[in-house]
Design an enzyme around this catalytic site. Structure first.
Site, PDB file in Angstrom:
ATOM      1  N   CYS A 140       1.115  -8.270  -3.033  1.00  0.00           N
ATOM      2  CA  CYS A 140       1.458  -8.665  -1.665  1.00  0.00           C
ATOM      3  C   CYS A 140       0.242  -8.516  -0.746  1.00  0.00           C
ATOM      4  CB  CYS A 140       2.615  -7.800  -1.161  1.00  0.00           C
ATOM      5  SG  CYS A 140       3.065  -8.157   0.538  1.00  0.00           S
TER       6      CYS A 140
ATOM      7  N   CYS B 173       1.114  -7.276   2.802  1.00  0.00           N
ATOM      8  CA  CYS B 173       1.341  -5.825   2.911  1.00  0.00           C
ATOM      9  C   CYS B 173       0.020  -5.049   2.822  1.00  0.00           C
ATOM     10  CB  CYS B 173       2.235  -5.312   1.773  1.00  0.00           C
ATOM     11  SG  CYS B 173       3.574  -6.392   1.324  1.00  0.00           S
ATOM     12  N   ASP B 174      -0.860  -5.454   1.913  1.00  0.00           N
ATOM     13  CA  ASP B 174      -2.011  -4.608   1.574  1.00  0.00           C
ATOM     14  C   ASP B 174      -3.373  -5.168   1.997  1.00  0.00           C
ATOM     15  OD1 ASP B 174      -0.207  -2.911   0.358  1.00  0.00           O
ATOM     16  OD2 ASP B 174      -0.369  -3.920  -1.582  1.00  0.00           O
TER      17      ASP B 174
END
Ligand code: NAP
Length: 309
Positions: free
Chosen positions: A135, A138-139
Site C-alpha cells: 500500500c 499508507c506507507d
C-alpha cells in the site's frame, strides 16, 4: 446465540456490500452488513480515484468510501464487526457464522472482495512492514528521498509507482513482461516521470536485508542475467486473490472466484455474490457498486418469491 432472522445478510462492506446495503434499506428490508476490518474495502488504499462518476475532481479512496459508509449508515443499515468463518443453507435459511456470532437470513450476499496477491519470494514475509508493503498510500511518505521498487505492470502498480514519485528520489518498476497491462493514461504518466525507471522482462528473486529491506535481487528472464538493486522499500502490486475461505467450494471457479449469473445469483438459490469476489469481475469500483445493487434487487425478488410459495 441470536435467533433473529434477517431478510439479507451481506458479507463485506466495500463498494459492493455498501451499495447492496443502500438498496436494501431503500427497499425496506431487514439487513445487516458484516465486515472483517473497517468498512471501505481495498479502495481505501487508493490515493486518488478519478473514474468514479459524479466527482469532477479526483477524490481520495478513503474519502469516497467514508462517504459511501456514511450514506449506508444514514439509511439505517447496521454494519457489524466480524469475520465470517463458514456459511450454509439449511431449510431455506442461511446460517452465517462468525468467530463469535451466528446470523440467520432468508438471502445472503457475499461481497468479501479480494486481497493482495503475494509474490512468494524469500524475504517477502520476513520484511513485511520493514520495507515490504502492499500500500503506497499508507506507507509512501516513509520513503521521502529514498529509492523504492514497485513490482507489477497493471493499473495499481502504475498508479502507485507514480504516487511514490511524490516522496521517493527514485522509483524502479519491475515488470515480468515487455509491456504493461495498465491503461494508457497511467502508462503515459509513468513514462513521463523522470524519477521512474522501468525494468521489463524482470522478476524479483529475493528480498535482502538485515533489520529491514536493503536490496532486491532480480533476474532478467529474457537474458537470464541477475542483478541487485539497492532499495529501501519494495511495493508489491501483482493483483488480487478473492477472499473465499468461508465459501462452499462447489461455488468457486478455478481462480477461486464465485460463479454467478447475470443476477449475481450463485448456484445456491438465495445466495448471491457481488464485486471482486465474483467471477468475471472487472474490478472497478463503479462495477462493484452496480453488482451490489443487482444482487440486492435479485435477493429481494427471491425473498418475495419464497414468501409467495
Ligand atoms: P492486474 O491488472 O491483474 O495486474 C497485475 C500485474 O501484476 C500484471 O502486470 C501481472 O503481470 C503482474 N503479476 C501478476 N502476478 C505476478 C507475479 N507472480 N510476479 C510478477 N508479476 C506478476 O492487477 P492490479 O493492477 O492489481 O489491478 C486489479 C484490477 O483493478 C484490474 O482489473 C485493474 O484494471 C483494476 N483497477 C483499476 C483502476 C482504475 O481504473 N483506475 C485502478 C486500480 C485497479 P502480467 O501483465 O504479465 O500478467
Amino acid at each position: 446465540m441470536e435467533d433473529k432472522i434477517y431478510d439479507v445478510v451481506i458479507i463485506g462492506a466495500g463498494p459492493a456490500g455498501l451499495t447492496a446495503g443502500i438498496y436494501g434499506a431503500r427497499a425496506g428490508l431487514d439487513i445487516v452488513i458484516i465486515e472483517k476490518f473497517a468498512p471501505g474495502g481495498q479502495v481505501v488504499n487508493s490515493y486518488e480515484i478519478e473514474n468514479y462518476p459524479g466527482f469532477t475532481e479526483p477524490i481520495a479512496g478513503w474519502d469516497l468510501m467514508a462517504k459511501m459508509e456514511e450514506q449506508t449508515r444514514r439509511l439505517g443499515v447496521p454494519i457489524e464487526s466480524g469475520e465470517v468463518t463458514s456459511m450454509e443453507k439449511i431449510n431455506d435459511l442461511f446460517h452465517v457464522n462468525t468467530i463469535d456470532k451466528k446470523y440467520f437470513s432468508r438471502a445472503a450476499i457475499i461481497a468479501s472482495g479480494a486481497q493482495n496477491r503475494k509474490l512468494k519470494v524469500a524475504g517477502e514475509e520476513e520484511f513485511l512492514g520493514r520495507g515490504v508493503s502492499y500500500c503506497a498510500t499508507c506507507d509512501g511518505a516513509f520513503y521521502k528521498d529514498k529509492v523504492t521498487v514497485v513490482v507489477g505492470g497493471g493499473d495499481v502498480a502504475l498508479e502507485e509507482a507514480f504516487f511514490l514519485t511524490k516522496f521517493a528520489s527514485k522509483v524502479y518498476i519491475i515488470h515480468r513482461r515487455d509491456k504493461f497491462r495498465g491503461t494508457d493514461i497511467l502508462q503515459k504518466r509513468v513514462f513521463g516521470s523522470d524519477k521512474i525507471s522501468i525494468l521489463y522482462n524482470s522478476v524479483v528473486k529475493e528480498i535482502c536485508g538485515k533489520e529491514k529491506v536493503a536490496s532486491v535481487r532480480i533476474e532478467n528472464i529474457a537474458t537470464g542475467q541477475e542483478s541487485v538493486i539497492p532499495t529501501d522499500g519494495l511495493f508489491i502490486f501483482v493483483g488480487y486473490d478473492p477472499v473465499n475461505s468461508f465459501v462452499p467450494p462447489q461455488l468457486l471457479n478455478k481462480n477461486g472466484e464465485i460463479k454467478v449469473n447475470m443476477d449475481m445469483q450463485t448456484e445456491i438459490p438465495g445466495l448471491f455474490a457481488a464485486g471482486d469476489v465474483r467471477s468475471n469481475s472487472r474490478r472497478q469500483i463503479v462495477m462493484a457498486a452496480a453488482d451490489g445493487a443487482t444482487a440486492l434487487l435479485a435477493a429481494h425478488e427471491y425473498i418475495n418469491n419464497i414468501a409467495c410459495k
